[in-house]
Scaffold this active site. Structure first.
Site, short mmCIF file in Angstrom:
data_model
loop_
_atom_site.label_atom_id
_atom_site.label_comp_id
_atom_site.label_asym_id
_atom_site.label_seq_id
_atom_site.Cartn_x
_atom_site.Cartn_y
_atom_site.Cartn_z
N ASN A 30 0.80 -1.23 0.00
CA ASN A 30 0.00 0.00 0.00
C ASN A 30 0.83 1.27 0.00
O ASN A 30 0.40 2.30 0.49
CB ASN A 30 -0.97 0.02 1.21
N ARG A 31 2.07 1.16 -0.52
CA ARG A 31 2.96 2.33 -0.57
C ARG A 31 3.32 2.88 0.82
O ARG A 31 3.76 4.01 0.95
CB ARG A 31 2.36 3.47 -1.42
#
Ligand SMILES: Cc1cc2nc3c(=O)[nH]c(=O)nc-3n(C[C@H](O)[C@H](O)[C@H](O)COP(=O)(O)O)c2cc1C
Length: 211
Positions: free
Chosen positions: A189-190
């Site tokens: 999710n970065r």
């Protein structure tokens, strides 16, 4: 699938302050070893950024050849990068090992290693590379590939097979002594992990940065 439209997941492997050595150069050494073990081609390659006298930033790939109090790479001192460093010692280095979701960002000062150190490393190079160091005025224009090959062939013949090839005076190493090293580990999710080391007296100040 369009590679520009892909959204890769960077994995779940954790990376926190307990995973880094108190000397960040030791963690860098370990990450190069890990990249090699993961089968990454040229795991010691990094992108070297320099600033030339017109304040133009330029970058290119070089190979890490030694890791001690700094990062040593070898090149032609009269190349574009060599001239830039001799005028401004501030450099950056980027190691990107994308398939294992890791990156290291470095800032520091680069200075020439001693002639004796350059001699020692030059002597360990294959003869063909030694002759190439004489044959190439790196970063200057050449009329054609044929011209370059002919010059290399002439030098090969002139050096012969037996006598050692001396190091050209314009060829040697630089050592980058970092004052900042940041380790980046990709996460899902970065929400990546970033741990930065900044020189603080004799030690390092360690900071976690937002992704
Ligand atoms: C994987 C790889 C490794 C390289 N290693 C070096 C190196 O160790 N030293 C070097 O001078 N050039 C190396 N090069 C070539 C440089 O990227 C660059 O083209 C050359 O040094 C000229 O750069 P300059 O004109 O900015 O000085 C390498 C290129 C690649 C792709």
């Amino acid at each position: 699938m369009d590679p520009l439209a892909r959204h890769s997941d960077y994995g779940h492997e954790e990376f926190d302050e307990s995973h880094v050595h108190e000397d960040p150069l030791e963690t860098l050494r370990q990450w190069v070893i890990d990249a090699d073990a993961a089968g990454i081609y040229e795991p010691n390659a990094f992108v070297l950024g320099t600033i030339d006298p017109t304040v133009t930033p330029t970058a290119r790939t070089v190979l890490l050849k030694q890791l001690d109090s700094g990062l040593v790479f070898v090149t032609n001192y009269l190349s574009r990068k060599g001239r830039a460093i001799d005028a401004n010692s501030r450099v950056s280095a980027v190691f990107g090992w994308y398939s294992i979701h890791r990156q290291v960002l470095i800032e520091g000062n680069a200075t020439r290693v001693t002639p004796a150190e350059s001699d020692e490393y030059f002597a360990s190079r294959p003869r063909g590379s030694q002759v190439a160091a004489w044959a190439s005025d790196q970063s200057t224009p050449v009329e054609s590939r044929n011209r370059l090959d002919a010059h290399y062939g002439d030098l090969l013949a002139r050096f012969g097979d037996d006598s050692p090839v001396e190091r050209p005076p314009h060829w040697g190493g630089y050592r980058i002594v970092p004052d900042r090293i940041e380790f980046w580990k990709g996460r899902s999710n970065r929400m990546h992990d970033r741990i930065a080391f900044e020189r603080d007296g004799d030690g390092w100040r360690v900071t976690r940065l937002q992704p």
